[in-house]
Design a protein around this motif. Structure first.
Motif, PDB file in Angstrom:
ATOM      1  N   MET A   1     -26.740 -21.336  -1.696  1.00 43.64           N
ATOM      2  CA  MET A   1     -25.345 -21.134  -1.613  1.00 43.64           C
ATOM      3  C   MET A   1     -24.807 -19.907  -1.790  1.00 43.64           C
ATOM      4  O   MET A   1     -25.280 -19.367  -2.846  1.00 43.64           O
ATOM      5  CB  MET A   1     -24.490 -22.285  -2.342  1.00 43.64           C
ATOM      6  N   THR A   2     -24.101 -19.281  -0.992  1.00 44.88           N
ATOM      7  CA  THR A   2     -23.696 -17.853  -1.257  1.00 44.88           C
ATOM      8  C   THR A   2     -22.285 -17.940  -1.512  1.00 44.88           C
ATOM      9  O   THR A   2     -21.421 -18.502  -0.991  1.00 44.88           O
ATOM     10  CB  THR A   2     -23.806 -17.033   0.060  1.00 44.88           C
ATOM     11  N   THR A   3     -21.848 -17.117  -2.587  1.00 49.59           N
ATOM     12  CA  THR A   3     -20.765 -16.959  -3.018  1.00 49.59           C
ATOM     13  C   THR A   3     -19.834 -15.638  -2.585  1.00 49.59           C
ATOM     14  O   THR A   3     -20.445 -14.559  -2.664  1.00 49.59           O
ATOM     15  CB  THR A   3     -20.760 -16.726  -4.632  1.00 49.59           C
ATOM     16  N   LYS A   4     -18.868 -15.675  -1.695  1.00 49.25           N
ATOM     17  CA  LYS A   4     -18.021 -14.667  -1.232  1.00 49.25           C
ATOM     18  C   LYS A   4     -17.029 -14.183  -2.274  1.00 49.25           C
ATOM     19  O   LYS A   4     -16.151 -15.183  -2.810  1.00 49.25           O
ATOM     20  CB  LYS A   4     -17.440 -15.238   0.051  1.00 49.25           C
ATOM     21  N   THR A   5     -17.107 -12.944  -2.242  1.00 48.46           N
ATOM     22  CA  THR A   5     -16.089 -12.455  -3.555  1.00 48.46           C
ATOM     23  C   THR A   5     -14.759 -12.265  -2.533  1.00 48.46           C
ATOM     24  O   THR A   5     -14.753 -11.649  -1.676  1.00 48.46           O
ATOM     25  CB  THR A   5     -16.704 -11.105  -4.054  1.00 48.46           C
ATOM     26  N   SER A   6     -13.706 -12.488  -3.273  1.00 47.91           N
ATOM     27  CA  SER A   6     -12.362 -12.585  -2.562  1.00 47.91           C
ATOM     28  C   SER A   6     -12.023 -10.782  -2.402  1.00 47.91           C
ATOM     29  O   SER A   6     -12.655 -10.168  -2.965  1.00 47.91           O
ATOM     30  CB  SER A   6     -11.311 -12.953  -3.435  1.00 47.91           C
ATOM     31  N   PHE A   7     -11.259 -10.380  -1.639  1.00 52.12           N
ATOM     32  CA  PHE A   7     -10.784  -9.103  -1.255  1.00 52.12           C
ATOM     33  C   PHE A   7     -10.131  -8.358  -2.662  1.00 52.12           C
ATOM     34  O   PHE A   7     -10.744  -7.355  -3.156  1.00 52.12           O
ATOM     35  CB  PHE A   7      -9.788  -8.902  -0.106  1.00 52.12           C
ATOM     36  N   PHE A   8      -9.178  -9.311  -3.482  1.00 51.50           N
ATOM     37  CA  PHE A   8      -8.910  -8.703  -4.497  1.00 51.50           C
ATOM     38  C   PHE A   8      -9.696  -8.769  -5.909  1.00 51.50           C
ATOM     39  O   PHE A   8      -9.491  -7.583  -6.629  1.00 51.50           O
ATOM     40  CB  PHE A   8      -7.649  -9.652  -4.961  1.00 51.50           C
ATOM     41  N   ARG A   9     -10.601  -9.557  -5.787  1.00 50.31           N
ATOM     42  CA  ARG A   9     -11.641  -9.341  -6.802  1.00 50.31           C
ATOM     43  C   ARG A   9     -12.539  -8.100  -6.555  1.00 50.31           C
ATOM     44  O   ARG A   9     -12.712  -7.263  -7.433  1.00 50.31           O
ATOM     45  CB  ARG A   9     -12.699 -10.389  -6.762  1.00 50.31           C
ATOM     46  N   SER A  10     -12.689  -7.970  -5.372  1.00 53.88           N
ATOM     47  CA  SER A  10     -13.791  -6.584  -4.887  1.00 53.88           C
ATOM     48  C   SER A  10     -12.804  -5.337  -5.438  1.00 53.88           C
ATOM     49  O   SER A  10     -13.259  -4.389  -5.834  1.00 53.88           O
ATOM     50  CB  SER A  10     -14.133  -6.679  -3.596  1.00 53.88           C
ATOM     51  N   ALA A  11     -11.629  -5.358  -4.849  1.00 58.35           N
ATOM     52  CA  ALA A  11     -10.675  -4.289  -5.104  1.00 58.35           C
ATOM     53  C   ALA A  11     -10.442  -4.033  -6.548  1.00 58.35           C
ATOM     54  O   ALA A  11     -10.744  -2.769  -7.230  1.00 58.35           O
ATOM     55  CB  ALA A  11      -9.630  -4.411  -4.416  1.00 58.35           C
ATOM     56  N   PHE A  12     -10.278  -5.033  -7.219  1.00 56.80           N
ATOM     57  CA  PHE A  12     -10.255  -4.993  -8.716  1.00 56.80           C
ATOM     58  C   PHE A  12     -11.606  -4.240  -9.332  1.00 56.80           C
ATOM     59  O   PHE A  12     -11.498  -3.422 -10.248  1.00 56.80           O
ATOM     60  CB  PHE A  12      -9.741  -6.147  -9.505  1.00 56.80           C
ATOM     61  N   ASP A  13     -12.748  -4.749  -9.074  1.00 54.96           N
ATOM     62  CA  ASP A  13     -14.034  -4.419  -9.621  1.00 54.96           C
ATOM     63  C   ASP A  13     -14.132  -2.847  -9.094  1.00 54.96           C
ATOM     64  O   ASP A  13     -14.779  -2.182 -10.011  1.00 54.96           O
ATOM     65  CB  ASP A  13     -15.229  -5.220  -8.999  1.00 54.96           C
ATOM     66  N   ALA A  14     -13.946  -2.443  -7.971  1.00 48.19           N
ATOM     67  CA  ALA A  14     -14.029  -1.196  -7.639  1.00 48.19           C
ATOM     68  C   ALA A  14     -13.000  -0.283  -8.627  1.00 48.19           C
ATOM     69  O   ALA A  14     -13.396   0.707  -8.905  1.00 48.19           O
ATOM     70  CB  ALA A  14     -13.734  -0.901  -6.176  1.00 48.19           C
ATOM     71  N   PHE A  15     -11.737  -0.638  -8.618  1.00 45.59           N
ATOM     72  CA  PHE A  15     -10.880   0.133  -9.450  1.00 45.59           C
ATOM     73  C   PHE A  15     -11.405   0.369 -10.854  1.00 45.59           C
ATOM     74  O   PHE A  15     -11.329   1.209 -11.438  1.00 45.59           O
ATOM     75  CB  PHE A  15      -9.188  -0.627  -9.631  1.00 45.59           C
ATOM     76  N   MET A  16     -11.936  -0.736 -11.482  1.00 50.42           N
ATOM     77  CA  MET A  16     -12.450  -0.871 -12.952  1.00 50.42           C
ATOM     78  C   MET A  16     -13.512   0.246 -12.969  1.00 50.42           C
ATOM     79  O   MET A  16     -13.662   0.944 -13.955  1.00 50.42           O
ATOM     80  CB  MET A  16     -12.705  -2.249 -13.468  1.00 50.42           C
ATOM     81  N   GLN A  17     -14.334   0.100 -12.181  1.00 51.65           N
ATOM     82  CA  GLN A  17     -15.615   0.805 -11.967  1.00 51.65           C
ATOM     83  C   GLN A  17     -15.170   2.306 -11.935  1.00 51.65           C
ATOM     84  O   GLN A  17     -15.771   3.341 -12.496  1.00 51.65           O
ATOM     85  CB  GLN A  17     -16.364   0.720 -10.741  1.00 51.65           C
ATOM     86  N   ALA A  18     -14.092   2.972 -11.136  1.00 49.71           N
ATOM     87  CA  ALA A  18     -13.499   4.296 -11.050  1.00 49.71           C
ATOM     88  C   ALA A  18     -12.933   4.478 -12.282  1.00 49.71           C
ATOM     89  O   ALA A  18     -13.124   5.717 -12.819  1.00 49.71           O
ATOM     90  CB  ALA A  18     -12.823   4.109  -9.973  1.00 49.71           C
ATOM     91  N   ARG A  19     -12.132   3.685 -12.893  1.00 44.65           N
ATOM     92  CA  ARG A  19     -11.755   3.862 -14.436  1.00 44.65           C
ATOM     93  C   ARG A  19     -12.618   4.166 -15.273  1.00 44.65           C
ATOM     94  O   ARG A  19     -12.541   5.203 -16.063  1.00 44.65           O
ATOM     95  CB  ARG A  19     -10.471   2.828 -14.704  1.00 44.65           C
ATOM     96  N   GLU A  20     -13.808   3.531 -15.435  1.00 41.18           N
ATOM     97  CA  GLU A  20     -14.777   3.630 -16.306  1.00 41.18           C
ATOM     98  C   GLU A  20     -15.427   4.928 -16.252  1.00 41.18           C
ATOM     99  O   GLU A  20     -15.779   5.593 -17.302  1.00 41.18           O
ATOM    100  CB  GLU A  20     -15.925   2.415 -16.096  1.00 41.18           C
TER     101      GLU A  20
END
Length: 58
Positions: free
Chosen positions: A1-20
């Motif tokens: 079973m694959t879990t698809k990450t939502s658009f907002f979660r992906s965007a938030f993760d990218a934002f947090m990575q950039a801020r780190e």
């Protein structure tokens, strides 16, 4: 079973990575204000901090 990450979660993760990464650059720049002996006693090298402080991430 694959879990698809939502658009907002992906965007938030990218934002947090950039801020780190931005925070890491800021801290490296601040540490460059210390003298070489202090940096060495805390396990940092000036050349490595220069690399981290000047790195840009896309």
């Amino acid at each position: 079973m694959t879990t698809k990450t939502s658009f907002f979660r992906s965007a938030f993760d990218a934002f947090m990575q950039a801020r780190e990464k931005q925070a890491e650059r800021y801290v490296a720049s601040a540490l460059l204000g210390f003298d070489d002996e202090t940096l060495r006693s805390h396990g940092y090298s000036r050349s490595e901090l220069r690399k981290r402080a000047g790195a840009y991430y896309l």
